[in-house]
Enzyme design. Sequence first.
Site, PDB file in Angstrom:
ATOM      1  CG  ASP A   1       8.171   8.357 -16.782  1.00 46.18           C
ATOM      2  OD1 ASP A   1       7.603   9.041 -17.657  1.00 46.18           O
ATOM      3  OD2 ASP A   1       9.313   7.885 -16.934  1.00 46.18           O
TER       4      ASP A   1
ATOM      5  CB  CYS B   1      13.201  10.892   7.262  1.00 44.57           C
ATOM      6  SG  CYS B   1      14.053  11.694   5.880  1.00 44.57           S
TER       7      CYS B   1
ATOM      8  CG  ASP C   1       8.358   4.185 -22.810  1.00 43.46           C
ATOM      9  OD1 ASP C   1       7.579   4.506 -23.728  1.00 43.46           O
ATOM     10  OD2 ASP C   1       9.413   4.795 -22.555  1.00 43.46           O
TER      11      ASP C   1
ATOM     12  CG  HIS D   1      14.411  11.024   1.477  1.00 45.95           C
ATOM     13  ND1 HIS D   1      13.595  11.550   2.461  1.00 45.95           N
ATOM     14  CD2 HIS D   1      14.795  12.078   0.716  1.00 45.95           C
ATOM     15  CE1 HIS D   1      13.507  12.852   2.314  1.00 45.95           C
ATOM     16  NE2 HIS D   1      14.231  13.201   1.260  1.00 45.95           N
TER      17      HIS D   1
ATOM     18  CB  CYS E   1      10.422   8.420   3.893  1.00 46.94           C
ATOM     19  SG  CYS E   1      12.161   8.781   4.201  1.00 46.94           S
TER      20      CYS E   1
ATOM     21  CB  CYS F   1      10.823  13.458   5.679  1.00 46.24           C
ATOM     22  SG  CYS F   1      10.565  12.136   4.455  1.00 46.24           S
TER      23      CYS F   1
END
Lengths: 373, 373
Positions: free
Chosen positions: B265, B308, B91, B334, B305, B303
């Site tokens: 973002d 999880c 940015d 997560h 991830c 999920c």
Amino acid sequence: MSFSFELIAEDKQARAGTIDLGHTKVETPIFMPVGTNASVKAILPCMLKAVGAQIVLSNTYHLYLRPGIETIEKLSGLHRFMGWKRGILTDSGGFQVFSLSDLRNINPEGVYFKSHIDGSNHFFSPEYVVELQYRWGSDIAMVLDECPPYTMDKSYVKKSLDITINWAKRSIRARREHTVNALFGIVQGGVFDDLRKEAAIAMKDLEFDGFAIGGLSVGEPTEDMYRVVPIVNEFLPKNKPRYAMGIGRPENIIELIGMGVDMFDCVMPTRNARNGTLFTRFGVVNIKRQQYRDDDRPIEEGCGCYTCRNFSRGYLRHLHKAKELSFYTLASIHNLYYYINLVKSARKAILNGRFRSFKDEFYALMKEGEADE
Amino acid sequence: MSFSFELIAEDKQARAGTIDLGHTKVETPIFMPVGTNASVKAILPCMLKAVGAQIVLSNTYHLYLRPGIETIEKLSGLHRFMGWKRGILTDSGGFQVFSLSDLRNINPEGVYFKSHIDGSNHFFSPEYVVELQYRWGSDIAMVLDECPPYTMDKSYVKKSLDITINWAKRSIRARREHTVNALFGIVQGGVFDDLRKEAAIAMKDLEFDGFAIGGLSVGEPTEDMYRVVPIVNEFLPKNKPRYAMGIGRPENIIELIGMGVDMFDCVMPTRNARNGTLFTRFGVVNIKRQQYRDDDRPIEEGCGCYTCRNFSRGYLRHLHKAKELSFYTLASIHNLYYYINLVKSARKAILNGRFRSFKDEFYALMKEGEADE
């Protein structure tokens, strides 16, 4: 579940062995990271495996207060709860009751205490503490003991030791109702050689699977620690593991391995990491220092940890100054890797019959490093 | 270094494409985790890879103040500094100068501001901000802009837009001295349709590699966001990527993908994670709630991830209550996985020409979930 200890090699007093916990093995001497609240601070289980941890320590006192035994049971025990399939040793809570809680009241039955979280009233007996540790599935449970402050006089330490020995016998009886897992006794006795001897002799004939030496690193001079440990080890049986609780600095661990201690735990690698103090073979790196601002080297040249393989001192200093959470994780990874691999190297040296020269090298590198600073 | 964008598929207004950054590729639409201080909070680069991040955002304002351009240059640029080999977008610092710093003073030359860290005085010009981003090796640099607060009236926003457009032209000239990497323009104009149109038309002919839509999610009603984005996109060239800065909630992202936005973002997945708010296909899980105390299910059934796959809601609630640092990491893993995979699923749907039914399913599951709570 089962427990056995095999002594594989001896190099003077130093020992190398293997603890078989049934579902996993632990190679001794071993350093155990501390996961007080069922979590090694800032470290996930996948990282614990990556730094080579084989067993972690968690705390009965903390787990009992939060989340509590019912929750851990409903969530299928401590291993499943914290997502850790290797070994778990749980402290009995004795040390925390005396160091953290307010208004404890000890009597021969057990100890009344107030929670440091919400002030609620609780009671631990030796039997209940054994039961708790079996219920949440600890691989190695510790007996309830009293760890008197270093400042206490001999008559207090003697009275306290009598209670601790009595509790140890009650713990052994309580253990007969729980045939699974291992139970370790704890040798107290402060800095008094005759009390340490008395404690070791009283414990050695009880049916424990291993023995801890407690009441060390509670403020006493290092020379006291180095004097009482050999006294205790002289009386402990050779065929059972010995665990020095809460030790310590890297040099303390090296010295105690040389005296025949097999197991260690300490918050130092993780706590110091969070303060920006990083351990290396060449001494300590205080990452806060201005001198590391533009330093592109890893914390320790040649270190194989994730942090050293990927990040510079300059970046770590930046994360520390910016109070980024990743700093705590990266620093803890390095310090745990350092501790675990230091002890692993000591084991290798014992297996090769060269512990003495390993120790000399350890001190030589440290000294060299200090000269650099 | 190089930059190119290939549009692979369109499904009504929604688009799927690939950005080639030379050393790495980014599949659009894409969600970019935010690493303000050259670190995605509580997340290591190895975890960023594991959750599927292809590009992260970092902040010129923060990096310029700490550790500073000299340090990042000495430490071999931002990629090496933060240990991240995939894409980095930075940015320009415009938004942070106006939202974080005290006593900024904007004039046509640039902006004077005081550091929010130590109160020191600084000056950003459009040219300097481009130079900074090239010097630390950002893959995609953003131009300096003014992002007026939502509360500003039209005459202020118009005056501000004139400055932003002038700065964009100066940025393009500055960029000619730095032939590497990509530079994106930023379309401002607040909630005023004619100013948004004017901004888009002014930007579209400048030699930018892509275009951001700024000044959204700054307090305006969602309907304003959903009205101005299509106005802007109508005038932006089809063959360049479009990036909605700082957006947003999962439903905002889905809607804006449907309007032809390619890049996103937002701090929401990581910031909300640290507060205990976890995103799932079925709505939000507030892990603090008592109802999750003994809940052995993962945050989200099915999920994939790390969190999880290994930990229960009950354990995560315990870590949150105990203020364990690992909570921030596990929750952030997560939530980032959720965001990145939501956008990845949208991309797949676009490639298969079924974005509309994907969107319907997204809302249907959310509604179903809400009924459960």
